[in-house]
Scaffold this active site. Structure first.
Site, PDB file in Angstrom:
ATOM      1  N   LYS A 166       5.681  -2.605  -3.681  1.00 52.19           N
ATOM      2  CA  LYS A 166       4.713  -3.044  -2.668  1.00 52.19           C
ATOM      3  C   LYS A 166       5.044  -2.523  -1.276  1.00 52.19           C
ATOM      4  CE  LYS A 166       2.464  -6.803  -4.940  1.00 52.19           C
ATOM      5  NZ  LYS A 166       1.914  -8.132  -4.942  1.00 52.19           N
TER       6      LYS A 166
ATOM      7  N   LYS B 183      -0.367  -1.256 -13.723  1.00 46.25           N
ATOM      8  CA  LYS B 183      -0.923  -2.530 -14.179  1.00 46.25           C
ATOM      9  C   LYS B 183      -2.243  -2.855 -13.469  1.00 46.25           C
ATOM     10  CE  LYS B 183       0.895  -6.197 -11.319  1.00 46.25           C
ATOM     11  NZ  LYS B 183       0.884  -7.621 -11.249  1.00 46.25           N
TER      12      LYS B 183
ATOM     13  N   LYS C 267      -5.040  -7.029  -8.479  1.00 48.08           N
ATOM     14  CA  LYS C 267      -6.066  -7.438  -7.518  1.00 48.08           C
ATOM     15  C   LYS C 267      -6.106  -6.471  -6.343  1.00 48.08           C
ATOM     16  CE  LYS C 267      -4.736 -12.268  -7.967  1.00 48.08           C
ATOM     17  NZ  LYS C 267      -3.316 -12.290  -7.599  1.00 48.08           N
TER      18      LYS C 267
END
Ligand code: AQP
Length: 339
Positions: free
Chosen positions: A118, A201, A204
């Site tokens: 991230k 993956k 969102k």
């Protein structure tokens, strides 16, 4: 004996209110909670403090919180039987997070792959909260002395860290205060991948809406997304081993398997050597049936704010009672003034 086990087991899990709830969140997490609630005491949290860790998710946090609560109930989680509440309402999460951070060596956090993914290349500019996210997650779980945590495969590393932190605390104070929580990674789609890239993956925060099936997608959108979902130029596989080198195909078969409850071997036997159209058509019908049930129920719930607010209020009271009791005991163990 089995009865005692049922009573002492406590399930805790949560989802971040970061918008775009998707099929991965449903199959990897929420769908599995439905079965657990039948026999276990469960606490389901909407983890809004976690959602703050990335700047783009700080907008619309209240709206997204209500959406996750509605998704839980629409997916079959019974709010009378289980505790459904919002993390930031219970101050024990932040309090325990600090205490646990004092028992977490930095080296353990340095190993967390989600932070690396991230934060990307901009590690120096990443917020401290994103780095210490797994400590807050450990606090969420341990605050209620939870014993089992159902999650998707992607959260396995964070859960192992929660176990290490619980052990470190217990060891330091020579107590058995925290149970060591067990991950529960079940279901046939523990890691649902992007529809555009079988190695990434479903998420969102993926900028491409085509990469995921949202729980709020209309049937026509679902149809188009599955039709366009990446496969390859080869025919449908005829043996399970072929899937290893075909991640996009494996992903669609896993989704099919989770929704139909058929083993991948059986699906391969049913469709082998055909082209993908019949398979994709049946997959679309199944996704549509499952999602439209949830999304229409979500719409109804989101139009009844008073009801949703009352569920979250009641959930807060029940969660807070456990939190206050455990924090009080913990402070005594630590030996804080006034405890
Ligand atoms: N693709 C997935 N397949 C299976 N399970 C998944 N989960 C998430 N993505 C998948 C599971 O859903 C639960 C809630 O996840 P989260 O909201 O806490 O955040 P996340 O894991 O970071 O999910 P996202 O969708 O990728 O969100 P963003 O993009 O905001 O980071 C967890 O149990 C998780 O395992």
């Amino acid at each position: 004996m089995e009865e005692t086990k049922k009573e002492t087991n406590l399930i805790f899990s949560g989802v971040q209110p970061t918008g775009n709830l998707h099929l991965g969140n449903y199959l990897g997490a929420i769908k599995n909670w439905e079965k657990l609630q039948e026999t276990k005491k469960c606490i389901f949290c909407i983890v809004d403090l976690h959602a703050m860790t990335t700047p783009e998710n700080r907008n619309e946090i209240k709206k997204n919180t209500r959406e996750v609560a509605a998704a839980y109930i629409a997916s079959g989680i019974n709010p009378d039987k289980n505790i459904i509440f919002v993390q930031s309402n219970v101050k024990g999460h932040s309090e325990l997070s600090w205490i646990l951070s004092c028992h977490t060596p930095i080296g353990w956090l340095n190993r967390m792959t989600q932070f690396k993914d991230k934060a990307g290349k901009n590690k120096e500019k990443a917020p401290l909260g994103l780095y210490s996210y797994p400590v807050l997650m450990a606090a969420d779980i341990l605050l209620y002395k939870s014993t089992h945590v159902p999650v998707g495969e992607d959260q396995k590393q964070h859960l192992e860290l929660s176990r290490d932190i619980a052990q470190a605390f217990n060891r330091y104070y020579n107590q058995d205060f925290f149970p060591i929580p067990e991950p529960v990674i079940t279901g046939k789609a523990t890691r649902v991948m992007s529809l555009k890239d079988g190695l990434k993956k479903m998420s969102k925060s993926d900028p491409s809406d085509q990469s995921r099936i949202n729980l709020t997608d209309e049937p026509e959108i679902i149809r188009k997304k599955i039709q366009k979902a990446k496969t390859d130029s080869l025919p449908f596989p005829n043996k399970i081993e072929d899937l290893q080198s075909r991640p996009e195909v494996m992903n669609l078969i896993n989704i099919f398997s989770a929704l139909s409850d058929k083993d991948p071997e059986k699906i391969i036997a049913d469709y082998n050597d055909t082209n993908f159209s019949a398979f994709k058509k049946e997959l679309t019908d199944m996704v549509e049936t499952n999602i439209s049930k949830i999304s229409s129920e979500m719409k109804k719930l989101l139009n009844d704010m008073d009801y949703l607010n009352s569920i979250l209020r009641k959930g807060f009271e029940r969660a807070n009672e456990i939190s206050e009791k455990n924090i009080k005991e913990l402070k005594k163990i630590i030996g804080f003034f006034g405890a």
